[in-house]
Structures are given as structure tokens and as C-alpha cells.
Design a protein around this motif. Structure first.
Motif, PDB file in Angstrom:
ATOM      1  N   PRO A 103     -54.921  24.055  22.786  1.00  0.00           N
ATOM      2  CA  PRO A 103     -56.271  24.243  23.337  1.00  0.00           C
ATOM      3  C   PRO A 103     -57.340  23.449  22.579  1.00  0.00           C
ATOM      4  N   ALA A 104     -57.231  23.364  21.267  1.00  0.00           N
ATOM      5  CA  ALA A 104     -58.220  22.611  20.485  1.00  0.00           C
ATOM      6  C   ALA A 104     -58.174  21.121  20.837  1.00  0.00           C
ATOM      7  N   GLU A 105     -56.975  20.578  21.013  1.00  0.00           N
ATOM      8  CA  GLU A 105     -56.843  19.170  21.394  1.00  0.00           C
ATOM      9  C   GLU A 105     -57.365  18.937  22.805  1.00  0.00           C
ATOM     10  N   GLN A 106     -57.092  19.873  23.699  1.00  0.00           N
ATOM     11  CA  GLN A 106     -57.604  19.758  25.059  1.00  0.00           C
ATOM     12  C   GLN A 106     -59.133  19.769  25.058  1.00  0.00           C
ATOM     13  N   ARG A 107     -59.714  20.681  24.268  1.00  0.00           N
ATOM     14  CA  ARG A 107     -61.179  20.753  24.184  1.00  0.00           C
ATOM     15  C   ARG A 107     -61.764  19.444  23.678  1.00  0.00           C
ATOM     16  N   ALA A 108     -61.129  18.839  22.689  1.00  0.00           N
ATOM     17  CA  ALA A 108     -61.634  17.580  22.143  1.00  0.00           C
ATOM     18  C   ALA A 108     -61.675  16.491  23.206  1.00  0.00           C
ATOM     19  N   VAL A 109     -60.651  16.427  24.034  1.00  0.00           N
ATOM     20  CA  VAL A 109     -60.602  15.410  25.091  1.00  0.00           C
ATOM     21  C   VAL A 109     -61.636  15.705  26.174  1.00  0.00           C
ATOM     22  N   TYR A 110     -61.686  16.947  26.645  1.00  0.00           N
ATOM     23  CA  TYR A 110     -62.676  17.294  27.674  1.00  0.00           C
ATOM     24  C   TYR A 110     -64.100  17.064  27.166  1.00  0.00           C
ATOM     25  N   MET A 111     -64.348  17.442  25.924  1.00  0.00           N
ATOM     26  CA  MET A 111     -65.669  17.227  25.354  1.00  0.00           C
ATOM     27  C   MET A 111     -65.981  15.737  25.280  1.00  0.00           C
ATOM     28  N   GLY A 112     -65.022  14.952  24.834  1.00  0.00           N
ATOM     29  CA  GLY A 112     -65.224  13.507  24.737  1.00  0.00           C
ATOM     30  C   GLY A 112     -65.501  12.871  26.090  1.00  0.00           C
ATOM     31  N   ILE A 113     -64.735  13.258  27.097  1.00  0.00           N
ATOM     32  CA  ILE A 113     -64.943  12.700  28.445  1.00  0.00           C
ATOM     33  C   ILE A 113     -66.318  13.105  28.975  1.00  0.00           C
ATOM     34  N   THR A 114     -66.692  14.366  28.784  1.00  0.00           N
ATOM     35  CA  THR A 114     -67.997  14.837  29.254  1.00  0.00           C
ATOM     36  C   THR A 114     -69.125  14.058  28.587  1.00  0.00           C
ATOM     37  N   ARG A 115     -69.032  13.889  27.275  1.00  0.00           N
ATOM     38  CA  ARG A 115     -70.083  13.155  26.572  1.00  0.00           C
ATOM     39  C   ARG A 115     -70.127  11.696  27.022  1.00  0.00           C
ATOM     40  N   CYS A 116     -68.972  11.069  27.162  1.00  0.00           N
ATOM     41  CA  CYS A 116     -68.940   9.672  27.612  1.00  0.00           C
ATOM     42  C   CYS A 116     -69.591   9.524  28.983  1.00  0.00           C
ATOM     43  N   PHE A 117     -69.224  10.411  29.919  1.00  0.00           N
ATOM     44  CA  PHE A 117     -69.843  10.353  31.245  1.00  0.00           C
ATOM     45  C   PHE A 117     -71.365  10.452  31.121  1.00  0.00           C
ATOM     46  N   TYR A 118     -71.834  11.406  30.322  1.00  0.00           N
ATOM     47  CA  TYR A 118     -73.289  11.572  30.162  1.00  0.00           C
ATOM     48  C   TYR A 118     -73.924  10.313  29.578  1.00  0.00           C
ATOM     49  N   GLU A 119     -73.376   9.823  28.488  1.00  0.00           N
ATOM     50  CA  GLU A 119     -73.956   8.669  27.796  1.00  0.00           C
ATOM     51  C   GLU A 119     -73.907   7.402  28.647  1.00  0.00           C
ATOM     52  N   MET A 120     -72.934   7.307  29.563  1.00  0.00           N
ATOM     53  CA  MET A 120     -72.826   6.145  30.450  1.00  0.00           C
ATOM     54  C   MET A 120     -73.693   6.305  31.702  1.00  0.00           C
ATOM     55  N   GLY A 121     -74.402   7.445  31.811  1.00  0.00           N
ATOM     56  CA  GLY A 121     -75.257   7.672  32.967  1.00  0.00           C
ATOM     57  C   GLY A 121     -74.511   8.147  34.193  1.00  0.00           C
ATOM     58  N   ARG A 122     -73.283   8.568  34.027  1.00  0.00           N
ATOM     59  CA  ARG A 122     -72.470   9.079  35.140  1.00  0.00           C
ATOM     60  C   ARG A 122     -72.570  10.610  35.125  1.00  0.00           C
TER      61      ARG A 122
END
Length: 160
Positions: free
Chosen positions: A75-94
Motif C-alpha cells: 500500500p505504501a508503494e501504491q500511494r507513492a505512485v498515485y501521489m506522484g501521478i497526481t502531482r505530475c498531472f497537476y504540475e503539467m496543467g492536466r
């Protein structure tokens, strides 16, 4: 050779009881890259390094590459990936992507540090101020109720 010395220096001074600094995280990722780590941990470390450098497109590509392995991860590894994808989408304006992935992550585990923040920021950037306020209110109540620092950080974002 200088890269190896930097990596060793970071590992020699790293305190596992403290949150790693930006420089420490970059050093750890550099050490993983130099060691040729292409496993899940090494790729996750490289994606986080790209994020800390502000290369969200590069980080997103790595996250996409390791996404298929998620069902077999903790679960901790899954959270890290989901968090990373969410932040990337936000920072890229998506913003729609950030809202969709982040909301899915919150639905799976509402005690998900920082993901509420990027969902709320994406909602705000999309013009959904009421949704952003509701998301941050839930973050204050549920995200990490055992962590006073995180609660205060979420309250500060809510006040914005």
C-alpha cells in the motif's frame, strides 16, 4: 566518479529518522541510478528525483512505466505512485487527470498524505472553488489526523 562520491556522501550523512531533504532525495536517486537499479524502488526513486528537479514530464513517464506493477506492491508503494501521478498531472496543467487519479486514490484510502492538496489545487485551477474547499476540509478531518503538522498545513491551504 564525482557522482559516486556525492551519492556515498549523501548516504553517509542521511538520518533515516528525519524526512530527507531535496538534496538527500536527489542523492539517493542518483545512487540508485549509478547502481543500475531498474527495479520498482529504483524507478520510483528516479521519478521522485525528476519531480524534485521540476521535470514533471520525465517523472510522469517513469510513473507510467511502473504503473502496471502496482497490484503486486505494498500500500505504501501504491500511494507513492498515485501521489506522484497526481502531482505530475497537476504540475503539467492536466487538472482533470489530477482530479481523477487523486480522487480514486482518496476513495481507496482517505488517510493519504498530500493527495488531497493536489486534487484541491487542480479543482481550484479548474474553477471549482467549492469542490476545492470541500476536498481540503476532508483533508483536515481525515488525511492524517495523527499528524499535527499535516493538519496545520492542510488548514493553511484551506484558508487560501
Amino acid at each position: 566518479m564525482d557522482d559516486c562520491r556525492i551519492g556515498v556522501m549523501v548516504l553517509d550523512t542521511f538520518d533515516p529518522n528525519e524526512e530527507p531533504s531535496k538534496q538527500d532525495r536527489i542523492g539517493m536517486a542518483m545512487t540508485d541510478m549509478l547502481a543500475g537499479m531498474r527495479d520498482f524502488r529504483g524507478m520510483l526513486s528516479m521519478a521522485e528525483c525528476y519531480q524534485y528537479e521540476g521535470n514533471f514530464e520525465g517523472a510522469f513517464e517513469i510513473y507510467k512505466g511502473i504503473y502496471d506493477d502496482l497490484p503486486m506492491k505494498s500500500p505504501a508503494e501504491q500511494r507513492a505512485v498515485y501521489m506522484g501521478i497526481t502531482r505530475c498531472f497537476y504540475e503539467m496543467g492536466r487538472y482533470d487527470g489530477a482530479i481523477d487519479v487523486g480522487s480514486d486514490a482518496i476513495e481507496v484510502n482517505r488517510h493519504f498524505p498530500e493527495v488531497h492538496k493536489y486534487v484541491a489545487l487542480a479543482q481550484k485551477a479548474s474553477g471549482d472553488h467549492a469542490g476545492a474547499k470541500a476536498t481540503m476540509t476532508r483533508a483536515v478531518l481525515y488525511e492524517t489526523p495523527w499528524d499535527p503538522k499535516n493538519i496545520e498545513a492542510n488548514k493553511a491551504i484551506l484558508r487560501e
